[in-house]
Design a protein around this motif. Sequence first.
Motif, mmCIF file in Angstrom:
data_model
loop_
_atom_site.group_PDB
_atom_site.id
_atom_site.type_symbol
_atom_site.label_atom_id
_atom_site.label_comp_id
_atom_site.label_asym_id
_atom_site.label_seq_id
_atom_site.Cartn_x
_atom_site.Cartn_y
_atom_site.Cartn_z
ATOM 1 N N TYR A 117 43.193 34.570 38.939
ATOM 2 C CA TYR A 117 44.760 35.272 39.041
ATOM 3 C C TYR A 117 44.594 36.682 38.801
ATOM 4 O O TYR A 117 45.202 37.583 39.629
ATOM 5 N N GLU A 173 47.979 24.970 44.169
ATOM 6 C CA GLU A 173 46.539 25.502 44.266
ATOM 7 C C GLU A 173 45.637 25.042 43.138
ATOM 8 O O GLU A 173 45.995 24.820 42.074
ATOM 9 N N TYR A 215 46.421 35.927 44.062
ATOM 10 C CA TYR A 215 46.461 34.591 44.135
ATOM 11 C C TYR A 215 46.830 34.238 45.648
ATOM 12 O O TYR A 215 47.725 35.096 46.230
ATOM 13 N N ASP A 238 42.292 32.876 35.062
ATOM 14 C CA ASP A 238 42.427 31.782 36.119
ATOM 15 C C ASP A 238 43.643 30.987 36.001
ATOM 16 O O ASP A 238 43.922 30.617 34.881
ATOM 17 N N GLN A 280 41.855 28.941 39.962
ATOM 18 C CA GLN A 280 41.221 30.096 40.574
ATOM 19 C C GLN A 280 41.493 31.385 39.912
ATOM 20 O O GLN A 280 42.683 31.393 39.198
#
Length: 170
Positions: free
Chosen positions: A161, A156, A31, A150, A159
């Motif tokens: 992980y 952030e 990440y 994710d 996305q």
Amino acid sequence: MPFVIPEGLAPEVYPLAWLVGRWRGTGEVSYPQVPRVEVTGQVEVDHDGGPYLTWRSTLTLAGSDRVWGTEQGFWRVPADRPDDLREGQFPVELMLTDPAGYLTLYAGVVAGGRIDLASDLMARTPDAAELTAATRLLGLVDGELMWTWDIAAFGEPLQSYAALRMEWLA
């Protein structure tokens, strides 16, 4: 090898029957504010005959016994089936807690050997890091459990992980 529904499994959770057992495999966690690490994952999915499954997952740093993360929870297949689901799709819920201070309720769909989940509720203790959303995808591919996770954290966007590939042990 043909699939057999585990003895005593409640019919309500038949769509999740393929998850029942112990799984072990490897993958990675990465990440933006977390350095990439290789991990070993262990998952145990069990039942006691009730209309739910239990979930216990532990990630350790590859090659060591150092725990990266652990969580426990329950899978449910709600009786109310939304009208927008296609034939063979079922609603599914996963409620998870972990010692890092999070409680997450996921909602999604299970169909065949695939589960798509998105966080519906995320709660954290005052000292837990900011985590605002998460999705998970679990799939049975050629007898192996593929698992992606994710997250949206530390400011952030959502996305990747973690991603793991696991073999069924029993």
